[in-house]
Design an enzyme around this catalytic site. Structure first.
Site, short mmCIF file in Angstrom:
data_model
loop_
_atom_site.label_atom_id
_atom_site.label_comp_id
_atom_site.label_asym_id
_atom_site.label_seq_id
_atom_site.Cartn_x
_atom_site.Cartn_y
_atom_site.Cartn_z
N GLU A 107 0.66 -1.06 0.15
CA GLU A 107 -0.12 0.01 -0.16
C GLU A 107 0.86 0.95 0.04
OE1 GLU A 107 -3.41 -1.82 2.91
OE2 GLU A 107 -2.35 -0.04 3.63
N CYS A 120 3.25 8.10 2.08
CA CYS A 120 3.66 6.97 2.97
C CYS A 120 3.99 5.87 2.03
CB CYS A 120 2.82 6.33 3.84
SG CYS A 120 2.70 7.72 5.10
N CYS A 127 7.21 -8.37 6.12
CA CYS A 127 8.31 -8.03 6.88
C CYS A 127 8.64 -9.08 7.72
CB CYS A 127 8.05 -6.85 7.68
SG CYS A 127 9.32 -6.32 8.71
N CYS A 131 7.37 -7.98 14.47
CA CYS A 131 7.10 -7.05 15.78
C CYS A 131 5.48 -7.64 16.01
CB CYS A 131 7.17 -5.76 15.48
SG CYS A 131 8.69 -5.05 14.91
N CYS A 134 2.15 -5.79 14.84
CA CYS A 134 2.08 -5.45 13.47
C CYS A 134 1.65 -6.58 12.57
CB CYS A 134 3.55 -4.94 13.11
SG CYS A 134 3.78 -4.32 11.34
N CYS A 356 -10.65 -0.98 2.26
CA CYS A 356 -9.45 -1.74 2.08
C CYS A 356 -9.70 -3.11 2.77
CB CYS A 356 -8.35 -1.14 3.01
SG CYS A 356 -6.83 -2.09 3.27
N1 SAH Z 1 9.34 -1.05 9.44
C1 SAH Z 1 9.26 0.18 9.76
C2 SAH Z 1 8.56 1.12 9.03
C3 SAH Z 1 7.07 0.53 8.96
S1 SAH Z 1 6.33 0.45 10.14
C4 SAH Z 1 9.33 0.37 11.31
O1 SAH Z 1 8.85 -0.51 12.22
O2 SAH Z 1 9.54 1.51 11.64
C5 SAH Z 1 5.47 1.87 10.55
C6 SAH Z 1 4.88 2.34 11.86
O3 SAH Z 1 3.68 1.70 12.22
C7 SAH Z 1 6.06 1.93 12.94
O4 SAH Z 1 6.59 2.60 13.85
C8 SAH Z 1 5.20 0.66 13.38
O5 SAH Z 1 5.83 0.20 14.69
C9 SAH Z 1 3.71 1.20 13.41
N2 SAH Z 1 2.99 -0.13 13.64
C10 SAH Z 1 2.98 -1.26 12.98
N3 SAH Z 1 1.66 -1.85 13.53
C11 SAH Z 1 0.96 -1.13 14.31
C12 SAH Z 1 -0.24 -1.03 14.74
N4 SAH Z 1 -1.04 -2.35 14.53
N5 SAH Z 1 -0.73 -0.07 15.18
C13 SAH Z 1 -0.17 1.12 15.35
N6 SAH Z 1 1.14 1.43 14.91
C14 SAH Z 1 1.48 0.27 14.23
FE1 SF4 Z 2 8.48 -4.86 10.41
FE2 SF4 Z 2 8.11 -4.40 12.65
FE3 SF4 Z 2 8.08 -2.32 10.99
FE4 SF4 Z 2 6.08 -4.05 11.20
S1 SF4 Z 2 6.78 -2.67 12.58
S2 SF4 Z 2 6.93 -3.23 9.24
S3 SF4 Z 2 7.14 -6.02 11.76
S4 SF4 Z 2 9.86 -3.73 11.54
#
Ligand code: SAH
Ligand code: SF4
Length: 382
Positions: A107, A120, A127, A131, A134, A356
């Protein structure tokens, strides 16, 4: 490179795949034109057609000779990722679902506000860093995006934004590598793409307005300062190693002390004065308690930063909940009292998030992403 026909084992002529010029930074475009016996200036001429004018047809390039057009048509093409769906919210937020070569969808989201427009961009399909909160991470790793697929998102958005009825300023003023994927795990392609975003023959954005967001891949972060000076956002989410090991598993490899040191190295290497953005996704009862505020204050005491709180966006079976608005406000106020600049992301583009959710089977990641992207918009408010 000029050999475009090869002979297969069955002696059948086989057409070699065309070279996608969307894959080339300025440096690589120069190499390409020199390699086909053309002058160097062709590189910037073609880059302008591609990125300033959104052209994908060589015939539209009016200042390019017929002979060169024909030569290029035989060996090269300008091909962005396929747009599977475009969604436009009432509030001006736009979202494009694009399919990349691996077959996955990613996206791209555009959030306009006044004169600012933040895009964005995704760097990977899925990934590998997993995490715990996520949905991209839960999907696992699928593929690294090519430069054409990363800069192609900007290319597509810029073209579409010129075409939508201009109710507000629709131009892209900021780009945040905050979509799907971990940008530092796709280092070279992300760096080349960011170079195109900042290139005057690309999108001409200032380095302050291109932001890379990372969950803390320390060795890559240490290398980053050697090749670029974009703005930095770090996904912290926890104020101690014990909790961060659970929420952001890469922390087990590169704990907080190492991460903070790498941030310091990157930020002090910048020639102008900028602060790192600390992203902190808040989950009820997990990382939103008074003890976490106290620990965060201590941890970041000496780090020039602004903090962006992101209330957790729920998705099915995540096992986490979003804290109440009051809990988020209390957390914010405590940090502010300690002298930090703290923002909380707001909700935008709700109506297209709903759309979406209808793309079942096409997009595995159904997090309410435009909310996440809101933090990106706030990055550009500084
Ligand atoms: N991988 C990179 C960038 C993509 S994620 C990173 O982790 O920084 C972009 C942001 O969205 C990150 O700060 C991530 O932690 C956050 N994020 C991921 N899942 C989320 C969720 N379910 N609710 C809120 N923020 C989320
Ligand atoms: Fe990958 Fe973690 Fe960023 Fe999600 S929050 S995109 S799992 S690095």
């Amino acid at each position: 490179m000029s050999d475009i026909i090869t002979v297969s084992s069955a002696s059948e002529p086989v057409q070699e795949p065309k070279i996608n010029l969307l894959d080339f930074s300025q440096e690589k475009m120069v190499e390409f034109f020199l390699s086909i016996g053309e002058k160097k200036f062709r590189a910037t001429q073609i880059l302008k057609w591609i990125h300033h004018f959104g052209v994908s047809d060589f015939d539209e390039m009016t200042n390019v000779s017929k002979a060169l057009k024909e030569k290029l048509k035989k060996i090269a093409e300008i091909r962005g990722p396929e747009v599977v769906n475009s969604l436009f919210s009432e509030d001006g937020t736009c979202k494009w679902i694009v399919r990349v070569a691996s077959g996955s969808c990613v996206e791209t989201v555009y959030i306009p506000e006044g004169k600012r427009g933040t895009l964005c961009v995704s760097s990977q399909a899925g990934c590998s860093l997993d995490c715990s909160f996520c949905s991209t991470g839960k999907q696992g790793f699928n593929s690294d995006l090519t430069v054409a697929e990363i800069i192609g998102q900007v290319w597509i958005a810029a073209k579409h934004l010129n075409n939508v009825p201009a109710k507000m300023d629709r131009s892209i003023t900021n780009v945040v590598m905050m979509g799907m994927g971990e940008p530092l795990m796709n280092f070279d392609n992300v760096v080349d793409s960011m170079n195109l975003m900042m290139d005057d023959f690309g999108y001409g954005l200032s380095k302050r307005r291109v932001t890379l967001s990372t969950s803390g891949v320390v060795p890559a972060l240490r290398k980053l300062g050697d090749v670029t000076d974009v703005s930095l956002a770090v996904s912290l989410h926890a104020p101690n190693d014990e909790l961060r090991n659970v929420l952001v598993p890469i922390n087990r490899k590169y704990p907080l002390a190492e991460l903070l040191d790498a941030i310091d190295q990157y930020m002090s290497g910048l020639r102008d004065k900028r602060v790192v953005t600390i992203e902190y996704t808040m989950m009820a009862g997990i990382n939103d308690q008074p003890e976490h505020v106290e620990q965060l204050i201590k941890l970041l005491k000496k780090v020039p930063c602004k903090i962006n709180l992101i209330p957790f966006n729920p998705f099915p079976h995540s096992g986490y909940e979003r804290p109440s608005g009051n809990a988020v406000r209390r957390f914010q106020e405590s940090l502010q009292l300690a002298g930090f600049n703290v923002t909380v992301r707001k909700t935008r583009g709700d109506d297209i998030d709903a759309a979406c959710g209808q793309l079942v089977g096409q997009v595995a990641d159904k997090t309410r992403r435009s909310e996440r992207y809101q933090s990106a918009r706030q990055l550009s408010e500084a």
